[in-house]
Design an enzyme around this catalytic site. Structure first.
Site, PDB file in Angstrom:
ATOM      1  N   SER A 187       0.822  -1.205   0.000  1.00  0.00           N
ATOM      2  CA  SER A 187       0.000   0.000   0.000  1.00  0.00           C
ATOM      3  C   SER A 187       0.860   1.261   0.000  1.00  0.00           C
ATOM      4  CB  SER A 187      -0.962  -0.044   1.183  1.00  0.00           C
ATOM      5  OG  SER A 187      -1.979   0.927   1.058  1.00  0.00           O
ATOM      6  N   ASP A 390      -8.368  -5.020  -6.890  1.00  0.00           N
ATOM      7  CA  ASP A 390      -8.148  -3.795  -6.116  1.00  0.00           C
ATOM      8  C   ASP A 390      -8.366  -2.573  -7.001  1.00  0.00           C
ATOM      9  OD1 ASP A 390      -7.214  -1.829  -4.349  1.00  0.00           O
ATOM     10  OD2 ASP A 390      -5.118  -2.201  -4.853  1.00  0.00           O
ATOM     11  N   HIS A 443      -6.684  -5.457  -2.232  1.00  0.00           N
ATOM     12  CA  HIS A 443      -5.600  -4.490  -2.017  1.00  0.00           C
ATOM     13  C   HIS A 443      -4.501  -5.040  -1.110  1.00  0.00           C
ATOM     14  CE1 HIS A 443      -3.680  -0.608  -1.732  1.00  0.00           C
ATOM     15  NE2 HIS A 443      -3.773  -0.622  -0.414  1.00  0.00           N
TER      16      HIS A 443
END
Length: 466
Positions: A187, A390, A443
């Site tokens: 991330s 994602d 994600h």
């Protein structure tokens, strides 16, 4: 101010870092690492070696204290790789990686009854073949603390603090100096981690001690530049979330720019409003997952914008089916004094534990592509992977910056398999960078599909093709 990429800047940082290392050797500050043999919520002694502790980065005991969790490899810690984990956010505790992604235990997802939440073993823990340091950085995150925490929260300070922490940690754990070293993150950490790796590499070249046996890095669905949003439109269209007509209109009215839109461009703004309406009931982290309002608040607009909603538990209890319920259990777990005592948390340093502390963080690195390019020139291995469901950092944006590095392909696009089934698709480049998609994952891929991510990681860390 010295420009952040000038030779004088790096010279100054070298002097500063060396001075801080010298202070560590001369001052009475001592690392506090303690073995944890039992954890509240887990039945019996831990079947793995867990150490927690603090490392001081400043001149006084309350200046900068970094908290970490260290899990020793369950296989052969003398020879297995050593890894450092950083969570995204920015400002999410490394406990996220430990408890929700790649660590040896997880919360049992069941309705909270007021007792200490239960812990269960994770069979796909990456610590089966690797020793991992989960570090609470930037300062103010998790159980790390500082006298003036807001003075220490920015991209570049995170880079220097992580570099300094690692060398100090290795001074206190010299038995791991010869182990191959990697950084793994996901991330938002895709922004600072390549810069951290470059700092480590530069420090090695300048003779900083101890020498770190840096070999490479792994990044999952990494934010890489502040232009990622421009790929969400294309991704949403390809996944059938918006119509052909809206996609065509967006292309015409916005001309490929969906971030810095001219306020006078009413057609583009109208199309974007319609686009967000189409995605308003979608779990942006995992488009095939359950939609939860709490999850939506986290990423309603963009990962690159400040959000008012925090990432810890809400005042209201999330639904049991929601991803946030596991985060809610963590806040209840950490509020129990027996947990803090078991983890050797210093009393009075942290009040309410928050999984993510995002406020007062200064974003200074707007693209990490140049660092990837520098690391490629130095020959470090890398695995970049994307959960293919994602929307937040869609796989097509990750593929775009990898393609822009302009390295030749040595193993072209193909399936990789787990138990005879397609686990995703992969491609390898001449700069020793492997890219992989994780089929059906979101994600935070190891959280959604550990049964796929563990064999992917195992093969790559063992220098085997996916």
């Amino acid at each position: 101010m010295v420009p952040p990429h000038s030779s004088l800047y790096y010279c100054c940082q070298f002097v500063l870092t060396f001075a801080l290392f010298s202070l560590h050797m001369l001052t009475p500050l001592e690392a506090s690492g303690s073995r944890v043999e039992h954890l509240p919520g887990f039945q019996g002694p831990l079947p793995f070696e867990l150490e927690t502790g603090y490392l001081g980065l400043g001149e006084t005991d309350d200046d900068m204290q970094v908290f970490y969790y260290f899990v020793k490899s369950e296989n052969n810690p003398q020879k297995d790789p050593l890894m450092l984990w950083l969570s995204g956010g920015p400002g999410c505790s490394s406990f996220s990686g430990l408890a929700y992604e790649i660590g040896p235990f997880a919360f049992e997802i069941k309705e909270y009854d007021g007792s200490v939440p239960s812990l269960v073993l994770r069979p796909q823990s990456w610590t089966k073949i690797c020793s991992i340091i989960f570090v609470d950085l930037p300062l103010g995150t998790g159980f790390s603390y500082a006298k003036n925490v807001t003075d220490h929260r920015s991209d570049w300070k995170l880079v220097y603090h992580t570099h300094q922490f690692l060398r100090k940690w290795l001074i206190d754990h010299p038995e791991f100096l010869s182990n191959e070293f990697y950084i793994v993150a996901d991330s938002y950490a895709g922004i600072p981690v390549p810069a951290i790796l470059q700092e480590i590499s530069n420090g090695n070249e300048k003779g900083l001690q101890p020498l770190i046996n840096l070999q490479g890095y792994l990044l999952g669905n990494p934010l890489t530049s502040y232009r990622e949003d421009n790929y969400r439109i294309q991704y949403a269209h390809g996944m059938g979330l918006i119509s052909d007509e809206l996609y065509a209109s967006l292309q015409r009215s916005c001309k490929g720019e969906y971030i810095d839109v001219d306020s006078r461009n009413e057609l583009c703004l109208g199309d974007l409003e319609y686009f967000h309406e189409c995605l308003s009931g979608i779990n942006l982290f995992n488009i095939v997952g359950s939609f939860c309002e709490d999850d939506l608040h986290m990423w309603r607009r963009s990962l690159t914008q400040e959000l008012n909603a925090s990432l810890n538990s809400r005042l209201t209890v999330p639904e049991l089916r929601c991803r946030n319920y596991g985060f809610y259990l963590a806040t209840k777990w950490f509020s129990d004094e027996s947990v803090r005592k078991a983890l050797h948390i210093r009393e009075g340093t942290i009040g309410k534990w928050e999984r993510c502390y995002r406020t007062d963080f200064e974003r200074e690195i707007f693209s990490s592509v140049e660092f990837h390019a520098n690391l490629s020139k130095k020959g470090y291995r890398s695995l970049i992977y994307s959960g293919d469901h994602d929307v937040v950092v869609p796989f097509i944006s990750t593929q775009a910056w990898i393609r822009d590095l302009n390295y030749s392909i040595v193993d072209d696009w193909r399936s990789w398999f787990v138990n005879g089934q397609v686990g995703g698709y992969t491609r390898t480049y001449s700069n020793q960078m492997t890219y992989a998609t994780v089929k059906g994952s979101g994600h935070i891929a190891p959280e959604y599909t550990p049964e796929l991510c563990f064999p992917m990681f195992t093969r790559w860390i063992s220098n085997l093709p996916l």
